[in-house]
Structure formats: structure tokens, C-alpha cells
Design a protein around this motif. Sequence first.
Motif, PDB file in Angstrom:
ATOM      1  N   ASP A 230       0.833  -1.193   0.000  1.00 19.33           N
ATOM      2  CA  ASP A 230       0.000   0.000   0.000  1.00 19.33           C
ATOM      3  C   ASP A 230       0.871   1.249   0.000  1.00 19.33           C
ATOM      4  O   ASP A 230       1.936   1.284   0.634  1.00 19.33           O
ATOM      5  CB  ASP A 230      -0.905   0.037   1.233  1.00 19.33           C
ATOM      6  N   MET A 231       0.403   2.282  -0.696  1.00 22.13           N
ATOM      7  CA  MET A 231       1.109   3.559  -0.632  1.00 22.13           C
ATOM      8  C   MET A 231       0.941   4.148   0.764  1.00 22.13           C
ATOM      9  O   MET A 231      -0.167   4.143   1.310  1.00 22.13           O
ATOM     10  CB  MET A 231       0.571   4.530  -1.683  1.00 22.13           C
ATOM     11  N   PRO A 232       2.003   4.649   1.375  1.00 24.13           N
ATOM     12  CA  PRO A 232       1.905   5.173   2.739  1.00 24.13           C
ATOM     13  C   PRO A 232       0.997   6.393   2.811  1.00 24.13           C
ATOM     14  O   PRO A 232       1.117   7.311   2.014  1.00 24.13           O
ATOM     15  CB  PRO A 232       3.353   5.527   3.091  1.00 24.13           C
ATOM     16  N   GLN A 233       0.100   6.365   3.793  1.00 22.47           N
ATOM     17  CA  GLN A 233      -0.812   7.484   4.001  1.00 22.47           C
ATOM     18  C   GLN A 233      -0.194   8.511   4.954  1.00 22.47           C
ATOM     19  O   GLN A 233      -0.495   9.696   4.883  1.00 22.47           O
ATOM     20  CB  GLN A 233      -2.135   6.961   4.576  1.00 22.47           C
ATOM     21  N   THR A 234       0.682   8.047   5.858  1.00 25.78           N
ATOM     22  CA  THR A 234       1.290   8.922   6.862  1.00 25.78           C
ATOM     23  C   THR A 234       2.812   8.795   6.817  1.00 25.78           C
ATOM     24  O   THR A 234       3.357   7.885   6.188  1.00 25.78           O
ATOM     25  CB  THR A 234       0.803   8.554   8.269  1.00 25.78           C
ATOM     26  N   PHE A 235       3.494   9.677   7.541  1.00 27.85           N
ATOM     27  CA  PHE A 235       4.952   9.630   7.617  1.00 27.85           C
ATOM     28  C   PHE A 235       5.411   8.366   8.336  1.00 27.85           C
ATOM     29  O   PHE A 235       6.450   7.786   7.979  1.00 27.85           O
ATOM     30  CB  PHE A 235       5.487  10.870   8.342  1.00 27.85           C
ATOM     31  N   ASP A 236       4.675   7.925   9.334  1.00 30.03           N
ATOM     32  CA  ASP A 236       5.056   6.713  10.053  1.00 30.03           C
ATOM     33  C   ASP A 236       4.992   5.491   9.139  1.00 30.03           C
ATOM     34  O   ASP A 236       5.862   4.613   9.190  1.00 30.03           O
ATOM     35  CB  ASP A 236       4.126   6.507  11.256  1.00 30.03           C
ATOM     36  N   GLU A 237       3.964   5.432   8.302  1.00 31.78           N
ATOM     37  CA  GLU A 237       3.853   4.312   7.367  1.00 31.78           C
ATOM     38  C   GLU A 237       4.993   4.330   6.352  1.00 31.78           C
ATOM     39  O   GLU A 237       5.506   3.275   5.970  1.00 31.78           O
ATOM     40  CB  GLU A 237       2.499   4.365   6.651  1.00 31.78           C
ATOM     41  N   ALA A 238       5.390   5.526   5.901  1.00 30.28           N
ATOM     42  CA  ALA A 238       6.516   5.636   4.975  1.00 30.28           C
ATOM     43  C   ALA A 238       7.808   5.178   5.637  1.00 30.28           C
ATOM     44  O   ALA A 238       8.649   4.519   5.010  1.00 30.28           O
ATOM     45  CB  ALA A 238       6.646   7.078   4.487  1.00 30.28           C
TER      46      ALA A 238
END
Length: 573
Positions: A535-543
Motif C-alpha cells: 500500500d502507498m503510505p498514508q502517513t509519515f510513520d507508514e513511509a
Amino acid sequence: MITSDKNGENKTGSIENYIDEAKPKDVDYDMLLSAAGEFGPYQLFLFCSTFPFYVFGVFSYFSQLFMTEVSPNHWCWIPELHNLTEIERRTLAIPLDPEARFGYSQCKSYIANWSEILETGQMPNGSWNIQNCQYGWEFNRSEIPYPTISSEMGWVCDKNSYQATAQSIFFVGSIVGGFVIGWVADRFGRLPAATLSNMIGCVAGIISIYAQNLFQFSLCRFLMGISYDNCMMMVYLLVLEYVAPKYRSIITNLPFAIFYTLGATALPWIALACGHWKTISIVTSIPMALSLLAPFLMPESPRWLISKGRITDAVDKVLNIARVNKKEIPSNLIEHFKKSNLDQKKENNTSILILLKRPKLRKMFICICLEFMCCLAIFDALVRSIGGLEFNFFLSFTMVSFTELPSLVIVSFVIDLTGRKGMSIFAFLICFIFCTITAFISNGLPSVICAVISRFAINMCVNIGMQWAAEMLPTPVRGSGTSIVHIFSYIGTIISPYIVYLENYITWLPLVVVGCIAIIGMLLALSLPETAGKDMPQTFDEAEDLVSYRKILDIPFLRKKEISNTKSANNIF
């Protein structure tokens, strides 16, 4: 149900399973989008709606090449000899030069009383004095059969760097446009950014025809540069954000393959049909005004709406997708989606500086910027090397441009199996090999074939890089972040005209330099995280999680085999 493990890999089940679960769980955008139909009539509509924007991208980028290209075979114009044939004028007035490319001087002529010479029938004498061209130049019209701004203004000999300068100014404009249009995309949305960039290009192309010198022409091309490549990339980004991970590679790369290739292969013949550089400028600029219709025909990005806290608007967009795709989204899925996003910390008005403050994301961002800079430097240098292949300029351009189609079709259907990283490394290596070969083989058809293969490989790298960058960046800065990635690429394209200009000193040097850049790009690709099937990261933490779990070599189809083998082993026990 669709969830993501901490590696970001998709786990897809049925929406019905979600309905049966009593305990509410977080629902992300990709889950909601999958429920609305991962690929249906709505996505097909978006696919087709990108067509004009990719053509506008071709016009913005390549039209200058056909407006400024000049025949390499030229010599001094002598007005007094206008009644003679082209060959007679050249034989009589132009001194021989065995070291010159065509065997005679291109920048000097004999000093003589031509009326007297014509009356007496004297033949040229090597002892005659010579001078620089005083009245302009004649050009071999069989190569470039129409007037270009370079031939009209004499941008040859001591001014032969003017074309490279004007092109570099174009990419300086692209740097400015990257910041401005990228900010507009994240602040006001993808569609306003796409419309603004195309309208700037439209105006810039029209006023270009009034240029009377290098400064005026460069100023117009600076404005055109502001529009590139945001005139097509903002729509690319919008479509990317409307597609579920399963079909992301196909829906984003296939329209690029088809529509960009159509525009690029048609442009040489449009230029020939126009017959004058001013007509080319008008014909390739006015259609960009059609972008004014985009906000009325195309939807804004739900991901952008979510990043701005406009959850209800985003849900309405997804419900419209479901309506067109004849799907029904469970009401409790929508409610849980709203609750999940309202519970999350909003990241409105975020800046790319937040990403740069995080060491892992900063390193990733710098590497993708440099990798894409290598891609575009190679791409642009190969485009500008076509004139030196000693083959029909328009046919060569068409042949090389046609490689966009097969290379991007391969990217569309294979990239999710091989991964972004694996295919990029392989393509960079192929580009290095054939650029080096091209530098040392004979000109003509053999060099064109090697150039076609090199362009084929770098096409893959460029389009993988565009998708890869967008997939690594979190939604709040995806617009401005991808614009900065492209800004770095423009630094490469500012330099690339001068890399090609090196052929005036050592003929094989430009392509050797290009090959070395390909090796650097390959090493940079190794350091980036794989995003295929995630999934494309929605937030900075996910990135940051995406970067934390990266592997040096992560090949998706092998990853699937490992998961399958693990499940089989577990079943045994």
C-alpha cells in the motif's frame, strides 16, 4: 478484508468477511477503494482521460527540438552567387577542410570580388584569403527541410551552443515549476495544478513566435519549462491515487505507454507538416488550453481530500466510483473508515521539511531524487544525440520514440513480478552496455539500433522511477515530494545538453559519460525500498515502516514463493 502487515504487504480477503466480524477494525483507503471496484468502468474512464495530458507533455518537452534543430551540413551564404546552383556556390566560395565533418569549412568563405570571378570564370585558389561568414549560412534542406529559429538566426559556428543554452533554460523553468506547481498540488489539489501548468505552457508557446533573439526565446522557453512535466504528471498522480495496489502498475503505466508514444511518434510528422518553427510552436501550444475542461470532467483525488481532513468528500468520491462500477459498499465499512480516519492525527498543511527531519525518510528521499536525476539525464542526452547518428532525423526520432510502447507495456505487466528495484537495475545495466557500444561503432543504421535499445532500457527506468517515487512518499507530501524528485531530474537535464555538446571535442565522449551515469543510477536503485504489492503510505510513520523493512534485493514473485513455502511447512506441523 484487506489489511497490511508491518512490511506493508497486502493481504486480501473478501469484504463479506469484514461484515461478519463483530469487532470493528481500522479501515484504510485501499480497503474502501477495493470495495468500490478495483478495476471497472470508472478506472477505464480515468485511463482514457489521461490521453490529452500525455500528448501535452510530449508537445511541451519535444517541440523545442524541432523548433531549434539545424542541419549539421551548412556553409557560408554568398549573395552575389545566388544565380548559381547550391553545389556551384559551395565549390567556388567555400575553402576545403579535410579535417571538417563534410570536407569543407562550415564557418568560413573566400574573400573575393565575386562579380569579377563570375565574369572571368576563375576557379578557387587555396592562396585566397578567407573570412568568417558575413551574410549568414546555407543549410542542407534534405535534412531539416523547413526554417528553424536556429537557421533563421544563425545559431551555428561560434553560436552553436545557443540551442543547448535555450534547452537548459527550459529546464531551469522546470525547477521553478516543480516548486510552484507542486505546492499548488498539495495546497489546492491535483486538478488545479494540472490546469495551471498546461495554461502556462499554452501561453508560453504562443508568445515564443515573437522571439527575436536568444534572450527572448530563452525567456519564453523558461515559461514553457514551468509547465513541464507537471502538465501531465499531476494527472498521472491523480490516477495513481485512484487505483488499488493490484492494478496500480497497469493503470498508471499503460496509458503512458500508449498515449505518450502516440504523441512522440506523431510529433516529427506534425513538425514536417507545419513547415516552419513558428507554426510548430502554435500547433503544439494551443491544444493545451483544453486543460481548462479538466475540473469539469475529472474527479479530484480522494487521497488528497483525506490528507486535508475532508473525509466526507473523499467518501463521496469513492461512492461515485462504486456507483459507476455497479458495486455496493457496506455501510459499516464506510462508518469504520470515517472513524479510523477521524481518530488518526491529521497531517494538514504539512511540509516536505517534516520528511527531511526523519533520517530514514531523508536518506530514501535523497536517493530517489538522485536516481531519477540519472534517469532523466540519460533520457534527455539520448534524445539530443539523435542528430549525430547520421540517419534521417525524423525517422530516427520516430523509431527511438516508438520504444516507449513496448518498454512501458513490459513495465505495466512485469513490474509487479520483478519489482521496481530489480527491473530498474537490469534496465540501467542494459543502457550502460549499449550506450558504450554506440559510442564506438559506425554511424548510420547500426548506431540507430544500439540507440533504440538504450532508449528502450532508459524508458523503463524513467517510468519505473515516476511510479516508485510516488509509492514511497506519504500522501500529505506526495504532490510536492514528487515535484521535488522531478526538480532534481531537471538538474540532470540542464546538464545533458552540454554532455551532448562534448561531441564537438571528442565524438565518442557523450555516450561514454551517459553510460557512466547509468552505473551510478543502478547503484542508487539498490538502496531504495521495494514497493511492489504494498500500500502507498498514508502517513509519515507508514513511509518510515516501508523503509525500515527494506531488503537489498526484494523480488516480489520470490517473496510470494517464500510465503507459500512457509504456509506449506506450517501445515505439515
